[in-house]
Scaffold this motif. Sequence first.
Motif, short mmCIF file in Angstrom:
data_model
loop_
_atom_site.label_atom_id
_atom_site.label_comp_id
_atom_site.label_asym_id
_atom_site.label_seq_id
_atom_site.Cartn_x
_atom_site.Cartn_y
_atom_site.Cartn_z
N LEU A 34 0.84 -1.24 -0.06
CA LEU A 34 -0.01 -0.11 -0.09
C LEU A 34 0.91 1.23 -0.09
O LEU A 34 0.43 2.15 -0.86
CB LEU A 34 -0.93 0.15 1.19
N ALA A 35 1.91 1.16 0.84
CA ALA A 35 2.92 2.52 0.91
C ALA A 35 3.51 2.67 -0.43
O ALA A 35 3.63 4.04 -0.92
CB ALA A 35 4.09 2.18 1.65
N PRO A 100 -9.54 -2.87 -2.12
CA PRO A 100 -11.15 -2.71 -1.65
C PRO A 100 -11.11 -3.62 -0.32
O PRO A 100 -12.06 -3.04 0.57
CB PRO A 100 -11.59 -4.10 -2.72
N LEU A 101 -10.47 -4.20 -0.05
CA LEU A 101 -10.22 -4.70 1.53
C LEU A 101 -9.94 -3.65 2.33
O LEU A 101 -10.43 -3.54 3.43
CB LEU A 101 -9.19 -6.03 1.65
N VAL A 102 -9.06 -2.86 1.99
CA VAL A 102 -8.77 -1.89 2.81
C VAL A 102 -9.74 -0.62 2.83
O VAL A 102 -10.05 -0.34 4.05
CB VAL A 102 -7.45 -0.93 2.27
N TYR A 103 -10.48 -0.41 1.82
CA TYR A 103 -11.73 0.19 2.09
C TYR A 103 -12.68 0.01 3.01
O TYR A 103 -13.35 0.40 3.82
CB TYR A 103 -12.31 0.74 0.71
N TRP A 104 -13.01 -1.57 2.84
CA TRP A 104 -13.92 -2.42 3.49
C TRP A 104 -13.61 -2.34 4.96
O TRP A 104 -14.58 -2.03 5.89
CB TRP A 104 -14.14 -3.74 3.01
N MET A 109 -14.76 -0.51 10.59
CA MET A 109 -14.07 -0.21 11.82
C MET A 109 -14.92 -0.02 12.98
O MET A 109 -14.92 -0.86 14.13
CB MET A 109 -13.23 0.76 11.95
N ASP A 110 -16.00 0.91 13.06
CA ASP A 110 -17.05 0.85 14.33
C ASP A 110 -17.70 -0.41 14.50
O ASP A 110 -18.02 -0.77 15.66
CB ASP A 110 -18.07 2.00 13.83
N GLN A 111 -18.31 -1.28 13.51
CA GLN A 111 -18.82 -2.47 13.97
C GLN A 111 -17.72 -3.38 14.35
O GLN A 111 -18.33 -3.94 15.49
CB GLN A 111 -19.24 -2.96 12.42
N VAL A 112 -16.49 -3.36 14.03
CA VAL A 112 -15.51 -4.22 14.53
C VAL A 112 -15.38 -3.64 16.09
O VAL A 112 -15.10 -4.97 17.05
CB VAL A 112 -14.16 -4.29 13.79
N LYS A 113 -15.19 -2.52 16.31
CA LYS A 113 -15.08 -2.02 17.83
C LYS A 113 -16.08 -2.59 18.60
O LYS A 113 -15.91 -2.93 19.75
CB LYS A 113 -14.95 -0.69 17.65
N ALA A 114 -17.37 -2.65 17.99
CA ALA A 114 -18.47 -2.78 18.97
C ALA A 114 -18.61 -4.28 19.16
O ALA A 114 -18.78 -4.60 20.29
CB ALA A 114 -19.56 -2.36 17.95
#
Length: 125
Positions: A34-35, A100-104, A109-114
């Motif tokens: 990605l870099a 696409p995986l990065v964007y997803w 992230m909010d759902q994963v944190k929850a």
Amino acid sequence: MLPIGVASKAEASNCCIRSVLSNVTGKWRMIIILALEDEPKRFGDIKRCIGDVTQSVLTENLRGLQRDGYLTRTVDPGPPIAVSYGLTPLGQELLEMLKPLVYWSHEQMDQVKAARLSYEREQAK
């Protein structure tokens, strides 16, 4: 279903899916790819871009990506000598698959944190 199952360690070492995925899905390798999205970069530029990677870990991962054909290492004899790393066509193709995986990941992230918080609460009971 994709042929991901194996019966033995010997079969696992010959599985093309496992071989490729194990070499590109590591945390640092994906971030390095990605870099290098926009242009080739020198070692120090890659390290600054990533931030929290050690010199030895970056070196090891750059070599692995180069070995597998995702990166080129170009040496400009200088003076001073300058070494840069860039994506090969294979690396560019991988980058397009990773984006696409990065964007997803960013969107979820909010759902994963929850989910993590919920899991930790359940484990604490």
